[in-house]
Design a protein around this motif. Structure first.
Motif, PDB file in Angstrom:
ATOM      1  N   VAL A 179       3.698  -5.283   3.073  1.00 40.97           N
ATOM      2  CA  VAL A 179       3.212  -4.192   2.227  1.00 40.97           C
ATOM      3  C   VAL A 179       1.689  -4.262   2.130  1.00 40.97           C
ATOM      4  CG1 VAL A 179       3.200  -3.271  -0.133  1.00 40.97           C
ATOM      5  CG2 VAL A 179       5.359  -4.020   0.918  1.00 40.97           C
ATOM      6  N   VAL A 180       1.040  -3.112   2.216  1.00 42.47           N
ATOM      7  CA  VAL A 180      -0.411  -3.036   2.088  1.00 42.47           C
ATOM      8  C   VAL A 180      -0.774  -2.943   0.611  1.00 42.47           C
ATOM      9  CG1 VAL A 180      -2.492  -1.731   2.655  1.00 42.47           C
ATOM     10  CG2 VAL A 180      -0.632  -1.914   4.333  1.00 42.47           C
ATOM     11  N   GLU A 181      -1.455  -3.958   0.118  1.00 44.91           N
ATOM     12  CA  GLU A 181      -1.845  -3.959  -1.290  1.00 44.91           C
ATOM     13  C   GLU A 181      -2.809  -2.815  -1.581  1.00 44.91           C
ATOM     14  OE1 GLU A 181      -0.804  -5.845  -3.777  1.00 44.91           O
ATOM     15  OE2 GLU A 181       0.569  -7.028  -2.539  1.00 44.91           O
ATOM     16  N   GLU A 182      -2.704  -2.281  -2.787  1.00 50.90           N
ATOM     17  CA  GLU A 182      -3.548  -1.163  -3.200  1.00 50.90           C
ATOM     18  C   GLU A 182      -4.302  -1.549  -4.463  1.00 50.90           C
ATOM     19  OE1 GLU A 182      -2.512   3.241  -4.841  1.00 50.90           O
ATOM     20  OE2 GLU A 182      -1.829   2.792  -2.796  1.00 50.90           O
ATOM     21  N   ALA A 183      -5.572  -1.176  -4.515  1.00 45.72           N
ATOM     22  CA  ALA A 183      -6.380  -1.474  -5.701  1.00 45.72           C
ATOM     23  C   ALA A 183      -5.953  -0.585  -6.857  1.00 45.72           C
ATOM     24  CB  ALA A 183      -7.857  -1.266  -5.385  1.00 45.72           C
ATOM     25  N   GLY A 184      -6.239  -1.043  -8.073  1.00 45.88           N
ATOM     26  CA  GLY A 184      -5.922  -0.264  -9.256  1.00 45.88           C
ATOM     27  C   GLY A 184      -4.857  -0.923 -10.100  1.00 45.88           C
ATOM     28  N   GLU A 185      -4.569  -0.300 -11.226  1.00 44.37           N
ATOM     29  CA  GLU A 185      -3.580  -0.835 -12.162  1.00 44.37           C
ATOM     30  C   GLU A 185      -2.181  -0.467 -11.693  1.00 44.37           C
ATOM     31  OE1 GLU A 185      -2.363  -0.665 -16.910  1.00 44.37           O
ATOM     32  OE2 GLU A 185      -4.173   0.352 -16.194  1.00 44.37           O
ATOM     33  N   LYS A 186      -1.365  -1.474 -11.458  1.00 43.31           N
ATOM     34  CA  LYS A 186      -0.025  -1.238 -10.946  1.00 43.31           C
ATOM     35  C   LYS A 186       0.893  -0.692 -12.037  1.00 43.31           C
ATOM     36  CE  LYS A 186      -0.197  -5.029  -7.574  1.00 43.31           C
ATOM     37  NZ  LYS A 186       0.423  -6.292  -7.145  1.00 43.31           N
ATOM     38  N   PRO A 187       1.778   0.236 -11.693  1.00 44.59           N
ATOM     39  CA  PRO A 187       2.805   0.655 -12.649  1.00 44.59           C
ATOM     40  C   PRO A 187       3.707  -0.531 -12.998  1.00 44.59           C
ATOM     41  CG  PRO A 187       2.695   2.141 -10.756  1.00 44.59           C
ATOM     42  CD  PRO A 187       1.874   0.936 -10.414  1.00 44.59           C
ATOM     43  N   ASP A 188       4.316  -0.471 -14.165  1.00 41.26           N
ATOM     44  CA  ASP A 188       5.204  -1.540 -14.612  1.00 41.26           C
ATOM     45  C   ASP A 188       6.486  -1.519 -13.795  1.00 41.26           C
ATOM     46  OD1 ASP A 188       6.654  -3.455 -15.924  1.00 41.26           O
ATOM     47  OD2 ASP A 188       6.743  -2.406 -17.858  1.00 41.26           O
ATOM     48  N   ALA A 189       6.711  -2.573 -13.019  1.00 41.17           N
ATOM     49  CA  ALA A 189       7.919  -2.659 -12.195  1.00 41.17           C
ATOM     50  C   ALA A 189       9.060  -3.353 -12.921  1.00 41.17           C
ATOM     51  CB  ALA A 189       7.620  -3.402 -10.897  1.00 41.17           C
ATOM     52  N   ASP A 190       8.856  -3.761 -14.148  1.00 42.40           N
ATOM     53  CA  ASP A 190       9.886  -4.478 -14.898  1.00 42.40           C
ATOM     54  C   ASP A 190      10.438  -3.667 -16.064  1.00 42.40           C
ATOM     55  OD1 ASP A 190       9.560  -6.706 -13.248  1.00 42.40           O
ATOM     56  OD2 ASP A 190       7.932  -7.482 -14.479  1.00 42.40           O
ATOM     57  N   ALA A 191      10.028  -2.396 -16.170  1.00 40.80           N
ATOM     58  CA  ALA A 191      10.492  -1.558 -17.276  1.00 40.80           C
ATOM     59  C   ALA A 191      11.963  -1.210 -17.101  1.00 40.80           C
ATOM     60  CB  ALA A 191       9.652  -0.286 -17.350  1.00 40.80           C
ATOM     61  N   PHE A 192      12.699  -1.131 -18.204  1.00 46.03           N
ATOM     62  CA  PHE A 192      14.105  -0.753 -18.141  1.00 46.03           C
ATOM     63  C   PHE A 192      14.256   0.748 -17.891  1.00 46.03           C
ATOM     64  CE2 PHE A 192      14.891  -4.965 -19.102  1.00 46.03           C
ATOM     65  CZ  PHE A 192      16.237  -5.243 -19.303  1.00 46.03           C
ATOM     66  N   ALA A 193      13.302   1.550 -18.375  1.00 49.27           N
ATOM     67  CA  ALA A 193      13.305   2.978 -18.066  1.00 49.27           C
ATOM     68  C   ALA A 193      12.655   3.193 -16.707  1.00 49.27           C
ATOM     69  CB  ALA A 193      12.545   3.751 -19.137  1.00 49.27           C
ATOM     70  N   TYR A 194      13.143   4.172 -15.975  1.00 49.09           N
ATOM     71  CA  TYR A 194      12.629   4.402 -14.623  1.00 49.09           C
ATOM     72  C   TYR A 194      11.567   5.498 -14.621  1.00 49.09           C
ATOM     73  CZ  TYR A 194      12.312   5.708  -9.723  1.00 49.09           C
ATOM     74  OH  TYR A 194      11.836   5.992  -8.478  1.00 49.09           O
ATOM     75  N   THR A 195      10.421   5.195 -14.054  1.00 49.90           N
ATOM     76  CA  THR A 195       9.360   6.168 -13.807  1.00 49.90           C
ATOM     77  C   THR A 195       9.126   6.205 -12.308  1.00 49.90           C
ATOM     78  OG1 THR A 195       8.306   5.670 -15.931  1.00 49.90           O
ATOM     79  CG2 THR A 195       6.968   6.805 -14.267  1.00 49.90           C
ATOM     80  N   PRO A 196       9.316   7.351 -11.676  1.00 44.01           N
ATOM     81  CA  PRO A 196       9.157   7.400 -10.220  1.00 44.01           C
ATOM     82  C   PRO A 196       7.750   7.021  -9.797  1.00 44.01           C
ATOM     83  CG  PRO A 196       9.315   9.617 -11.148  1.00 44.01           C
ATOM     84  CD  PRO A 196       9.659   8.667 -12.248  1.00 44.01           C
ATOM     85  N   SER A 197       7.656   6.267  -8.704  1.00 45.73           N
ATOM     86  CA  SER A 197       6.367   5.800  -8.205  1.00 45.73           C
ATOM     87  C   SER A 197       6.435   5.627  -6.699  1.00 45.73           C
ATOM     88  CB  SER A 197       5.988   4.469  -8.857  1.00 45.73           C
ATOM     89  OG  SER A 197       4.803   3.938  -8.275  1.00 45.73           O
ATOM     90  N   THR A 198       5.322   5.952  -6.039  1.00 44.99           N
ATOM     91  CA  THR A 198       5.205   5.689  -4.599  1.00 44.99           C
ATOM     92  C   THR A 198       4.244   4.540  -4.338  1.00 44.99           C
ATOM     93  OG1 THR A 198       3.447   7.350  -4.407  1.00 44.99           O
ATOM     94  CG2 THR A 198       5.708   8.085  -4.006  1.00 44.99           C
ATOM     95  N   TRP A 199       3.979   3.735  -5.360  1.00 44.82           N
ATOM     96  CA  TRP A 199       3.096   2.575  -5.191  1.00 44.82           C
ATOM     97  C   TRP A 199       3.641   1.691  -4.069  1.00 44.82           C
ATOM     98  CZ3 TRP A 199      -1.420   1.706  -7.979  1.00 44.82           C
ATOM     99  CH2 TRP A 199      -2.040   0.463  -7.761  1.00 44.82           C
ATOM    100  N   PRO A 200       2.789   1.153  -3.210  1.00 40.85           N
ATOM    101  CA  PRO A 200       3.277   0.316  -2.102  1.00 40.85           C
ATOM    102  C   PRO A 200       4.229  -0.788  -2.575  1.00 40.85           C
ATOM    103  CG  PRO A 200       0.970   0.814  -1.778  1.00 40.85           C
ATOM    104  CD  PRO A 200       1.330   1.366  -3.139  1.00 40.85           C
TER     105      PRO A 200
END
Length: 540
Positions: free
Chosen positions: A418-439
């Motif tokens: 995976v190509v790392e991307e700069a910036g604040e990452k979305p929370d990948a551990d949240a119980f609610a789902y928020t769609p994301s295309t973050w690498p």
């Protein structure tokens, strides 16, 4: 045959849902494999109770989702959860309604913002799921399923693993490129590797399985799948997929389980006791998922308390991830980091899901610890005690059942693919789902303008999604994949769900639909991007 030698590319040890899923995935990707299991036949205990949304999406990609739904719980039945007082005939303390599969499908068809999965969950008992998967696997070219065959030992010898297998007619050898231990919490493969499971053990529970043909229709508290009881015995009743079998969990002596079943039924019933046993709640992850040419998947790699339904589903995710990486390596286009990424990626998910199950278990324990005997009394004190429990349970118990973010929002941070991307990452551990295309994330499900789902158009290859015309840089990237021999398709994405794209016009997806890279234009170093995606690039 005694003394014979078989030579599959992959030897799978363990014929539960994880091993069978791996066999199906490998077979469909053209990899010969043999699955062995020391049991003479499939098991008859329910164990797992549902395939979550992400697992069902993967089964859809394998072409078997509809078959699994036909075998499982009636898709019109609700999935409601109740906390009860004393019996199934009295009004509940708390009722959390959850929609049926068909209701969720209707919601999904009306939603196009990436927030819902393509496939909702499916309640199906393990003893129902396993025969379906076994039949699919046995009918795939290049897949051999051998029950009554026990792994005795194995050795890694250069470019292969040699395993000794005991069958009814004697010992035989299996030579394979790779061996995968899907053989459960007491894994022979893991023990021989000397790999430790680390974590904690909690309550010891009794489990019983009963058959009662008419109880479900006679439940007055409401129709659903889970019935918890506010008591000091941790009583918990699960409706199995045919609504005629029920598994009961409690902290009572084994001989008390049938009487407890009759007690909570609240009406005279005719029933058969099929099984009574003991199990211990464990939350553990293996130190590593790989040693050379040998891999661990499913319960051999992680043990998760059933709270939240993450056990088998985490293992099914292991199988899907490992299958395409084994296929890429065996087909010759995968680099050295491709298989290495399995441990990096799936141990991250295993640890995350153990933590999530812990959180759900703690939430359930919070309201259970509020039980007081006075709750059974029709007094102001009893009413106050019930109200205290309900106030906590209304929030804390939802954690066990509302975890789409854990099911679909996991992300492969730190992966060499995976190509790392700069910036604040979305929370990948949240119980609610928020769609994301973050690498590293699963590309969200979206509907195309023609009304079909994107996922159905994406095969088990890399895909360059693009929202406008292909450019010379896009063509150059395709050329780099071709040079490596790795399969790549280009796909022009035409959807109204533009918010999901987060302003990007290009997305490189892996065969498992996770995002390798995203951007406005393919980077100048197309060779480097193709190398990283296929495991040839730098690991750091």
């Amino acid at each position: 045959m005694s003394g014979g030698v078989s030579r599959p590319r992959v030897l799978i040890v363990g014929g539960g849902p994880v091993g069978l899923t791996l066999a199906v995935e490998l077979g469909q990707q053209g990899i010969t494999c043999e699955l062995i299991d020391k049991r003479a036949t499939l098991g008859k205990l329910p164990k797992m109770e549902r395939c979550n949304a992400r697992t069902m999406e993967n089964f859809r990609r394998a072409g078997i989702a509809d078959r699994i739904r036909s075998a499982g719980l009636d898709n019109d039945l609700p999935m409601d959860v109740f906390i009860c007082t004393t019996t199934l005939q009295h009004p509940p303390l708390l009722h959390h309604p959850y929609p049926s599969v068909n209701e969720l499908k209707a919601r999904g068809r009306a939603t196009n913002d990436g927030s819902l999965p393509l496939e909702p969950y499916q309640l199906i008992s393990q003893y129902t799921l396993e025969p379906v998967l076994k039949d699919v696997a046995e009918n795939l070219s290049g897949v051999t399923v051998s029950f009554g065959n026990e792994l005795v030992g194995f050795q890694e010898r250069g470019d292969r693993v040699v395993a000794q297998v005991r069958a009814a007619d004697g010992m035989r050898e299996v030579e394979a490129d790779y061996l995968v231990g899907c053989d459960g919490g007491s894994s022979t493969v893991r023990r021989q590797l000397g790999v430790e499971l680390r974590g904690e053990s909690r309550l010891e529970m009794r489990q019983a399985l009963f058959r009662c043909d008419d109880l479900f229709e006679r439940i007055k508290v409401g129709k659903g799948r889970h019935y918890h009881f506010a008591d000091d015995r941790h009583t918990f009743l699960i409706v199995q997929d045919d609504t005629k079998h029920f598994s009961l969990h409690a902290t009572v002596e084994a001989e008390e389980m049938p009487a407890l079943f009759e007690e909570i039924a609240g009406v005279p019933i005719d029933f058969e006791t099929l099984y009574v046993g003991t199990w211990t709640q464990r939350l553990m992850v293996a130190d590593t998922y790989r040693a050379g040419r040998v891999f661990l998947a499913g319960d051999s790699a992680h043990l998760v308390i059933p709270t939240g339904g993450l056990g088998m589903n985490t293992g099914a995710g292991d199988a899907v991830d490992l299958a395409w990486k084994l296929a890429g390596t065996i087909h010759g286009w995968g680099g050295p980091h491709l298989l290495a990424s399995y441990d990096t990626e799936r141990r991250l998910v295993g640890a995350r899901n153990v933590a999530s199950s812990t959180k759900a278990t703690v939430g359930r324990r919070r309201w259970r610890d509020l039980y007081e005997p006075v709750m059974a009394q029709d007094t102001p004190e009893g009413a106050a005690a019930r109200a205290r429990l309900v106030e906590v349970a209304d929030e804390a118990h939802r954690i066990s059942n509302e975890l789409l973010g854990i099911e679909c929002g996991y992300r492969y941070d730190g992966s060499p693919l995976v190509v790392e991307e700069a910036g604040e990452k979305p929370d990948a551990d949240a119980f609610a789902y928020t769609p994301s295309t973050w690498p590293g994330a699963r590309f969200p499900h979206v509907w195309l303008r023609d009304g079909s789902p994107l996922q159905d158009d994406l095969g088990r290859q890399y895909t360059l999604l693009h929202t406008d015309a292909l450019t010379p840089a896009d063509e150059a990237l395709a050329g780099e994949f071709a040079r490596l021999g790795a399969p790549l398709a280009t796909y022009r994405l035409d959807t109204e769900a533009t918010a999901v794209l987060e302003g990007r016009t290009r997305f490189l997806l892996r065969p498992d639909l996770h995002v390798v890279w995203r951007g406005q234009a393919v980077p100048a170093d197309t060779a480097g991007l193709a190398a990283r995606a296929t495991g040839h690039g730098p690991a750091d």
